[in-house]
Design a protein around this motif. Structure first.
Motif, PDB file in Angstrom:
ATOM      1  N   ALA A   1     -47.306 -21.485  46.981  1.00 19.00           N
ATOM      2  CA  ALA A   1     -47.032 -21.327  45.549  1.00 19.00           C
ATOM      3  C   ALA A   1     -47.232 -22.674  44.874  1.00 19.00           C
ATOM      4  O   ALA A   1     -46.907 -23.720  45.451  1.00 19.00           O
TER       5      ALA A   1
ATOM      6  N   TYR B   1     -47.790 -17.730  42.990  1.00 16.66           N
ATOM      7  CA  TYR B   1     -48.614 -17.695  44.198  1.00 16.66           C
ATOM      8  C   TYR B   1     -49.984 -18.305  43.917  1.00 16.66           C
ATOM      9  O   TYR B   1     -50.563 -18.099  42.847  1.00 16.66           O
TER      10      TYR B   1
ATOM     11  N   PHE C   1     -44.498 -21.343  52.678  1.00 13.74           N
ATOM     12  CA  PHE C   1     -43.507 -20.513  53.375  1.00 13.74           C
ATOM     13  C   PHE C   1     -44.177 -19.307  54.031  1.00 13.74           C
ATOM     14  O   PHE C   1     -45.302 -18.951  53.693  1.00 13.74           O
ATOM     15  N   PRO C   2     -43.455 -18.663  54.977  1.00 13.05           N
ATOM     16  CA  PRO C   2     -44.000 -17.455  55.608  1.00 13.05           C
ATOM     17  C   PRO C   2     -43.821 -16.248  54.691  1.00 13.05           C
ATOM     18  O   PRO C   2     -43.096 -16.344  53.686  1.00 13.05           O
ATOM     19  N   PRO C   3     -44.466 -15.101  55.021  1.00  6.66           N
ATOM     20  CA  PRO C   3     -44.223 -13.885  54.238  1.00  6.66           C
ATOM     21  C   PRO C   3     -42.716 -13.647  54.058  1.00  6.66           C
ATOM     22  O   PRO C   3     -41.939 -13.903  54.985  1.00  6.66           O
TER      23      PRO C   3
ATOM     24  N   LEU D   1     -48.022 -18.778  53.148  1.00  5.79           N
ATOM     25  CA  LEU D   1     -48.143 -18.455  51.720  1.00  5.79           C
ATOM     26  C   LEU D   1     -47.901 -19.743  50.935  1.00  5.79           C
ATOM     27  O   LEU D   1     -47.082 -20.571  51.327  1.00  5.79           O
TER      28      LEU D   1
END
Lengths: 175, 82
Positions: free
Chosen positions: B55, B60, B76-78, B53
């Motif tokens: 941002a 996002y 970053f991961p979920p 992911l």
């Protein structure tokens, strides 16, 4: 004068005074003190959700049959992308107010750092005049959204090692 | 050129081996372009770039987004808070 005009054309003018508490905290959560800050003279109901570190996790299949041996957790370590986390928590509070205008106070607090079993890790609290105003649903929505879009991660430490807990949700544009 | 900062969290930080890096990137680079660049520079990140992911300036962002000037980018991961 301007104030009077605003009152006439915007019946929800008063919501500007409704308390919203947002925090990514490194110290202990004090529920009573927190709730006190979101109670207004008109408040008659408060719904408080708190999540805890589970010391033992058993996975269940259909009919609540245990799938495997319980798994022990020594502690969890939480980390956050703090400025974005707080911005997203504020966004969730705004979403709650859009969906349930009757909600009065909102508190959304996540603890980070090393947290042991039985410890509260997160609090979502909403207050309203009465219990049948959607205040239960509002708190539920708050914790579900936090778990989907707020950039916080936890690593689990157990007797057999450590692993990152990964979520599943992929945010969409505008979330 | 555009100087951007990339922050890594959770599993991405472990793979990247650092909390953040600063990068000079071409002016019109997209999020996808940045992922390709990072996967090329650090093979350990290659697989993660497929599901990461992203941002930009704390919102996002998605593959086609062009990186704004001096952006703060996070990978970053979920998420798994709560």
């Amino acid at each position: 004068m301007l104030r009077e005009v605003a009152t006439t054309i915007a019946p929800d003018y008063q919501t500007m005074d409704y308390p919203t508490i947002i925090a990514v905290a490194e110290s202990e959560l004090h529920l009573d003190a927190l709730i006190e800050r979101i109670i207004l003279p008109t408040t008659g109901a408060a719904v408080i959700f708190t999540g805890l570190v589970r010391g033992r996790t058993t996975r269940h299949g259909p009919s609540q049959v245990a799938l495997d041996e319980p798994q022990e957790t020594l502690y969890l370590e939480y980390e956050a992308y703090k400025p974005m986390a707080e911005a997203k928590m504020r966004q969730i509070a705004d979403e709650i107010r859009q969906k349930w205008p009757s909600v009065e106070g909102i508190a959304i607090i996540q603890r980070i750092g090393r947290l042991y079993p039985r410890t509260p890790t997160v609090v979502i609290a909403c207050t309203a005049a009465h219990r049948d105003t959607g205040v239960f649903e509002a708190a539920r929505y708050g914790i579900d959204r936090l778990k989907d879009v707020v950039p916080i991660w936890k690593k689990e430490f157990g007797p057999n090692g450590e692993f990152w807990v990964e979520g599943e949700y992929i945010p969409k544009p505008g979330e | 050129m555009n100087k951007v900062k990339v922050l890594f969290f959770a599993t991405l930080r472990d793979l990247a081996g650092s909390k953040s890096i600063e990068l000079d990137v071409p002016a019109e680079m997209t999020v996808q372009g940045l992922k390709d660049r990072l996967a090329h520079d650090n093979p350990k990140l290659r697989q993660a770039m497929e599901t990461v992911l992203v941002a930009i300036n704390r919102e996002y962002a998605f593959d086609a987004t062009v990186l704004p000037e001096a952006a703060e980018i996070a990978m970053f991961p979920p998420v798994s808070g709560g």
